[in-house]
Design a protein around this motif. Structure first.
Motif, PDB file in Angstrom:
ATOM      1  N   GLY A 191     -17.048   4.151 -17.889  1.00  0.00           N
ATOM      2  CA  GLY A 191     -15.612   4.043 -18.142  1.00  0.00           C
ATOM      3  C   GLY A 191     -15.274   3.421 -19.477  1.00  0.00           C
ATOM      4  O   GLY A 191     -14.145   2.986 -19.693  1.00  0.00           O
ATOM      5  N   PHE A 192     -16.252   3.390 -20.389  1.00  0.00           N
ATOM      6  CA  PHE A 192     -15.991   2.772 -21.688  1.00  0.00           C
ATOM      7  C   PHE A 192     -15.629   3.799 -22.752  1.00  0.00           C
ATOM      8  O   PHE A 192     -15.270   3.449 -23.861  1.00  0.00           O
ATOM      9  CB  PHE A 192     -17.202   1.949 -22.122  1.00  0.00           C
ATOM     10  N   GLU A 222     -10.469   2.113 -14.442  1.00  0.00           N
ATOM     11  CA  GLU A 222     -10.967   1.043 -15.315  1.00  0.00           C
ATOM     12  C   GLU A 222     -12.434   0.760 -14.965  1.00  0.00           C
ATOM     13  O   GLU A 222     -12.840   0.938 -13.804  1.00  0.00           O
ATOM     14  CB  GLU A 222     -10.156  -0.232 -15.073  1.00  0.00           C
ATOM     15  N   PRO A 223     -13.212   0.304 -15.948  1.00  0.00           N
ATOM     16  CA  PRO A 223     -14.636   0.037 -15.678  1.00  0.00           C
ATOM     17  C   PRO A 223     -14.858  -0.865 -14.468  1.00  0.00           C
ATOM     18  O   PRO A 223     -15.760  -0.619 -13.662  1.00  0.00           O
ATOM     19  CB  PRO A 223     -15.105  -0.653 -16.956  1.00  0.00           C
ATOM     20  N   SER A 224     -14.018  -1.907 -14.342  1.00  0.00           N
ATOM     21  CA  SER A 224     -14.266  -2.861 -13.266  1.00  0.00           C
ATOM     22  C   SER A 224     -13.872  -2.303 -11.900  1.00  0.00           C
ATOM     23  O   SER A 224     -14.223  -2.872 -10.877  1.00  0.00           O
ATOM     24  CB  SER A 224     -13.499  -4.161 -13.537  1.00  0.00           C
ATOM     25  N   PHE A 247     -25.726  -3.229 -20.612  1.00  0.00           N
ATOM     26  CA  PHE A 247     -25.686  -2.681 -21.963  1.00  0.00           C
ATOM     27  C   PHE A 247     -26.981  -2.996 -22.707  1.00  0.00           C
ATOM     28  O   PHE A 247     -27.831  -3.754 -22.232  1.00  0.00           O
ATOM     29  CB  PHE A 247     -24.500  -3.278 -22.731  1.00  0.00           C
ATOM     30  N   GLN A 248     -27.067  -2.434 -23.924  1.00  0.00           N
ATOM     31  CA  GLN A 248     -28.257  -2.715 -24.749  1.00  0.00           C
ATOM     32  C   GLN A 248     -28.352  -4.197 -25.070  1.00  0.00           C
ATOM     33  O   GLN A 248     -29.417  -4.777 -25.122  1.00  0.00           O
ATOM     34  CB  GLN A 248     -28.207  -1.899 -26.039  1.00  0.00           C
ATOM     35  N   ASP A 249     -27.179  -4.812 -25.354  1.00  0.00           N
ATOM     36  CA  ASP A 249     -27.156  -6.264 -25.574  1.00  0.00           C
ATOM     37  C   ASP A 249     -25.801  -6.779 -25.097  1.00  0.00           C
ATOM     38  O   ASP A 249     -24.990  -6.014 -24.599  1.00  0.00           O
ATOM     39  CB  ASP A 249     -27.401  -6.608 -27.048  1.00  0.00           C
ATOM     40  N   GLN A 250     -25.563  -8.061 -25.266  1.00  0.00           N
ATOM     41  CA  GLN A 250     -24.317  -8.703 -24.846  1.00  0.00           C
ATOM     42  C   GLN A 250     -24.031  -8.457 -23.366  1.00  0.00           C
ATOM     43  O   GLN A 250     -22.967  -7.993 -22.995  1.00  0.00           O
ATOM     44  CB  GLN A 250     -23.107  -8.228 -25.677  1.00  0.00           C
ATOM     45  N   ASN A 251     -24.988  -8.764 -22.520  1.00  0.00           N
ATOM     46  CA  ASN A 251     -24.776  -8.647 -21.085  1.00  0.00           C
ATOM     47  C   ASN A 251     -24.344  -9.957 -20.442  1.00  0.00           C
ATOM     48  O   ASN A 251     -24.003 -10.003 -19.271  1.00  0.00           O
ATOM     49  CB  ASN A 251     -26.048  -8.143 -20.409  1.00  0.00           C
ATOM     50  N   LEU A 252     -24.403 -11.031 -21.249  1.00  0.00           N
ATOM     51  CA  LEU A 252     -23.991 -12.349 -20.747  1.00  0.00           C
ATOM     52  C   LEU A 252     -23.090 -12.983 -21.799  1.00  0.00           C
ATOM     53  O   LEU A 252     -23.286 -12.773 -22.995  1.00  0.00           O
ATOM     54  CB  LEU A 252     -25.223 -13.237 -20.529  1.00  0.00           C
ATOM     55  N   ALA A 267     -18.849 -12.015 -11.668  1.00  0.00           N
ATOM     56  CA  ALA A 267     -19.071 -10.791 -10.905  1.00  0.00           C
ATOM     57  C   ALA A 267     -18.517 -10.919  -9.489  1.00  0.00           C
ATOM     58  O   ALA A 267     -18.157  -9.929  -8.858  1.00  0.00           O
ATOM     59  CB  ALA A 267     -20.560 -10.474 -10.859  1.00  0.00           C
ATOM     60  N   PRO A 317     -13.432 -12.419 -10.915  1.00  0.00           N
ATOM     61  CA  PRO A 317     -13.179 -12.410 -12.355  1.00  0.00           C
ATOM     62  C   PRO A 317     -12.281 -13.552 -12.823  1.00  0.00           C
ATOM     63  O   PRO A 317     -12.170 -13.790 -14.019  1.00  0.00           O
ATOM     64  CB  PRO A 317     -12.517 -11.054 -12.616  1.00  0.00           C
ATOM     65  N   ARG A 362     -26.090 -10.385 -12.462  1.00  0.00           N
ATOM     66  CA  ARG A 362     -24.676 -10.034 -12.565  1.00  0.00           C
ATOM     67  C   ARG A 362     -24.406  -8.702 -11.857  1.00  0.00           C
ATOM     68  O   ARG A 362     -23.512  -8.614 -11.009  1.00  0.00           O
ATOM     69  CB  ARG A 362     -24.288  -9.947 -14.051  1.00  0.00           C
ATOM     70  N   GLN A 373     -22.297  -7.709  -8.373  1.00  0.00           N
ATOM     71  CA  GLN A 373     -21.189  -6.758  -8.384  1.00  0.00           C
ATOM     72  C   GLN A 373     -21.333  -5.781  -7.222  1.00  0.00           C
ATOM     73  O   GLN A 373     -20.334  -5.257  -6.732  1.00  0.00           O
ATOM     74  CB  GLN A 373     -21.133  -6.016  -9.724  1.00  0.00           C
TER      75      GLN A 373
END
Lengths: 233, 482
Positions: free
Chosen positions: A51-52, A70-72, A80-85, A98, A101, A145, A149
């Protein structure tokens, strides 16, 4: 024709001059490796699923259209490849998001978070921030995380690519184990055929602007189509 | 923002006079000269600073950041103490130094902007890739060739931006012109606006002048938008010296530069310390009003800049434009507009403080935007996906993502807004009567009445309060970012 109980894709993603077509079904509980060269659109396919990226056409889960959600709100959890936290939040807070929110956690919620952390070998690390963890521990925390979910579909956009082979195999094994328990459908981007052979029941080959329908892993490697042959070299 | 400008347009009968054209000419000339001299002096100073290592180098680099936050009226007092008719320099040379007029205006503007230009150029020098320096060393290039192939291209890229940034600042010079200029030959448009409104009481004329000023600034901003204005705040300047080879001139250049920048500051300290003991009674309520105004302006500016920066980071050109709009109007121009708007409704004195707060917040907005926008872009690029994946939104997103990630630039920005507002002497000069004065206005009035000891004491208090406010906000932001 019986209704598919998993994902049904019949969509086009357009990003500038780049288009990606995908029209196939993924049965519930399948483990799909999304394989292809760099820049062919593997990540694009997963981001569209999550959904991105907006899509044209239809995207259904168990017959229900989810393409506009929406993604959530989707039944899809994504790494993701990075930035998961979030680096400024503790592990308990990162995983707590999770569950709720707004981070209004009950004692029961906190206990759930701690249980998941313990299950992932991160017991007692609730108060740590991501920067205080090793790469493998960060990967486990990110997995925590998506585990909390509790979505029926898990999309992995090479979240463990920066780790060494042993750690990566270790984490993929963990993903497989957890997916097995809960019957989760997993789609995993990879550029490593060995990952696909070790982990996946099916392979989706992305090449030339088309994501091909899933083929059983043994079958596709036994008799690779030209695009896969070109990729494998 | 637009309401006062519209009021100006309606009320100006486009009545410009010969004296106004002289003011226009003086405004542009002094701004161009200030920018040119500042840049010309900054080149040797910055070059000496980047290649020399000496004790106190870090402190000197920090000192270069001080004038930006120093209230203008305080610096002017320091300059008068050093260069005035009975100042240190006049005593030294045994004859009165001709400070007032163009000389004084330039001197003050160079005092404020030489550090800005130097900071920009120091960053330029540090941005020359180390690989290229190594290549030059391998080739054994002589100093002249090194300058031509490495340093000159950098200067060609950086100096126009520095020149324009300084030109823009000097166009809206009010306090410097009010105190060191004056008379028909050294009046800026801003000063003419003030005189038309406060002394001649010709609102129509003031409106026409304010329109002229806004038009002039709009032209300059339009040009500046085509040249990327350099960023000279925050980044690390205190780096190891570069291997550019020194020259015997470096020492004197650094010594002279330091002397020029430090003397007025030392003068305020020396003159002000005894004055602190005999502060007149009106100083304290004025200090209180200034604090309230500074805190309110900081809150208002930060509250407006954050949503604008977030919107701009998501690609809204509109939000970026709105935040940069205040660059075309000075506090005095906005103040004139409000003055004209509100005059039929109520006595201007009664809204002196709210008008000052609003104008100061607007003036700070472009600075905050420049600080926040790069960080906001990074925030959106790095964490928007994760926030959407976890459903983090609304107030929870503000509390758990936006504020913690942007705490540092928000703190720095609020500190800058508070310090600038604390020292501002534009809008308030138009509105205030005896009862509603802020601290800078009291300093200016005391100096105008030749009560120099009291003025210096109050100036010292003003500096202390401004820098304390700035430091508290900045530290708060850093602390929250941890």
């Amino acid at each position: 024709m019986p209704q598919n109980d998993g994902l049904s894709l019949n969509l086009t993603v357009t990003q500038g001059a780049f288009t990606l077509r995908a029209a196939f079904d993924v049965p519930k509980g399948a483990r799909v490796a999304v394989l292809g060269g760099s820049g062919e659109g593997k990540s694009t396919l997963l981001l569209a699923l999550g959904g991105f990226i907006p899509v044209q056409g239809s995207l259904r889960w168990q017959g229900r259209e989810i393409g506009g959600q929406e993604p959530s709100a989707r039944p899809v959890a994504m790494l993701f490849q990075d930035q998961n936290l979030f680096p400024h939040l503790t592990l308990a807070q990162n995983l707590g998001l999770a569950v709720n929110p707004r981070l209004r956690l009950t004692d029961a919620d906190r206990a759930r978070v701690s249980a998941v952390l313990a299950r992932l070998g991160l017991g007692g690390m609730e108060g740590r921030r991501p920067s205080e963890l090793s790469g493998g521990q960060q990967g486990r925390a990110a997995l925590g995380r998506v585990l909390l979910q509790g979505r029926p579909v898990l999309a992995l956009d090479e979240p463990f690519a920066a780790l060494g082979p042993a750690l990566k195999a270790d984490l993929l094994g963990l993903v497989g184990e957890l997916a097995q328990e809960s019957g989760t459908t997993v789609l995993m981007v990879t550029h490593d055929p060995a990952d696909a052979q070790r982990f996946a029941s099916h392979v989706v080959l992305v090449a030339g602007g088309v994501a091909a329908p899933p083929v059983p892993t043994e079958e596709i490697f036994a008799n690779p189509p030209p695009a896969l042959r070109a990729y494998l070299g | 923002m637009l309401a006062p400008l519209a009021a100006l347009a309606l009320q100006s009968g486009l009545v410009l006079r010969a004296a106004d054209l002289a003011a226009l000419r003086f405004t542009v000339t002094q701004a161009a000269l200030s920018a040119a001299i500042s840049c010309a002096l900054a080149v040797p100073l910055a070059r000496a600073l980047v290649r020399r290592s000496f004790p106190g180098r870090g402190a000197l680099m920090t000192l270069l950041g001080a004038p930006f936050l120093l209230p203008t009226i305080v610096a002017v007092l320091g300059i008068v103490t050093v260069y005035g008719r009975s100042g240190w320099v006049s005593t030294l040379i045994g004859a009165p130094f001709p400070l007032y007029g163009m000389t004084g205006v330039l001197l003050a503007h160079i005092f404020f902007n030489l550090p800005l230009a130097t900071r920009i150029l120091v960053q330029g020098w540090h941005a020359i890739p180390a690989e290229r320096l190594r290549l030059a060393a391998t080739l054994g290039l002589p100093a002249s060739a090194r300058f031509r192939h490495l340093e000159l291209p950098m200067l060609r890229a950086q100096v126009p931006g520095a020149f324009l940034a300084i030109f823009l600042v000097c166009l809206t010079s009010f306090v410097v012109a009010l105190t060191l200029g004056g008379g028909p030959s050294a009046t800026t448009i801003e000063l003419a606006i003030y005189q038309a409104l406060r002394f001649d009481f010709e609102p129509g004329h003031a409106a026409a002048l304010a329109g002229l000023q806004a038009g002039l600034a709009a032209c300059a901003v339009w040009v500046a938008a085509r040249v990327t204005l350099p960023e000279a705040m925050g980044a690390g300047l205190d780096r190891a010296p570069m291997a550019l080879g020194g020259s015997v001139g470096d020492g004197p250049v650094i010594a002279l530069g330091t002397l020029f920048l430090a003397l007025p500051l030392v003068a305020v300290l020396v003159e002000g310390l005894p004055g602190v003991l005999v502060l007149p009674a009106q100083v304290w309520p004025a200090a209180g009003r200034s604090l309230v105004a500074a805190l309110a302006a900081a809150a208002l500016a930060t509250g407006a800049a954050l949503p604008l920066a977030l919107a701009a980071a998501r690609g809204s050109r509109w939000a970026e434009l709105v935040a940069m709009l205040p660059m075309v109007a000075s506090g005095l121009v906005l103040g004139t507009g409000w003055f004209l708007l509100l005059r039929p409704l109520l006595r201007p004195e009664t809204v002196a403080l709210p008008a000052t707060i609003t104008a100061n917040a607007l003036m700070a907005l472009p600075f905050l935007m420049r600080l926040l926008l790069p960080e906001a872009r990074r925030l959106v690029a790095d964490y928007d996906r994760l926030a959407r994946a976890t459903g983090l939104q609304g107030l929870a997103r503000l509390r758990f993502l936006t504020l913690p990630r942007l705490a540092r630039p928000l703190g720095l920005g609020a500190g800058i807004a508070a310090a600038l507002s604390m020292g501002d002497l534009g809008t308030i000069a138009l509105f205030a009567d005896q009862d509603a004065a802020t601290l800078p206005l009291v300093v200016q009035r005391l100096a105008g009445a030749y009560r120099m000891e009291a003025a210096s004491g109050a100036a010292l208090l003003l500096v202390a309060l401004s820098f304390t406010l700035f430091a508290l906000f900045d530290l708060g932001g850093r602390h929250a970012a941890k």
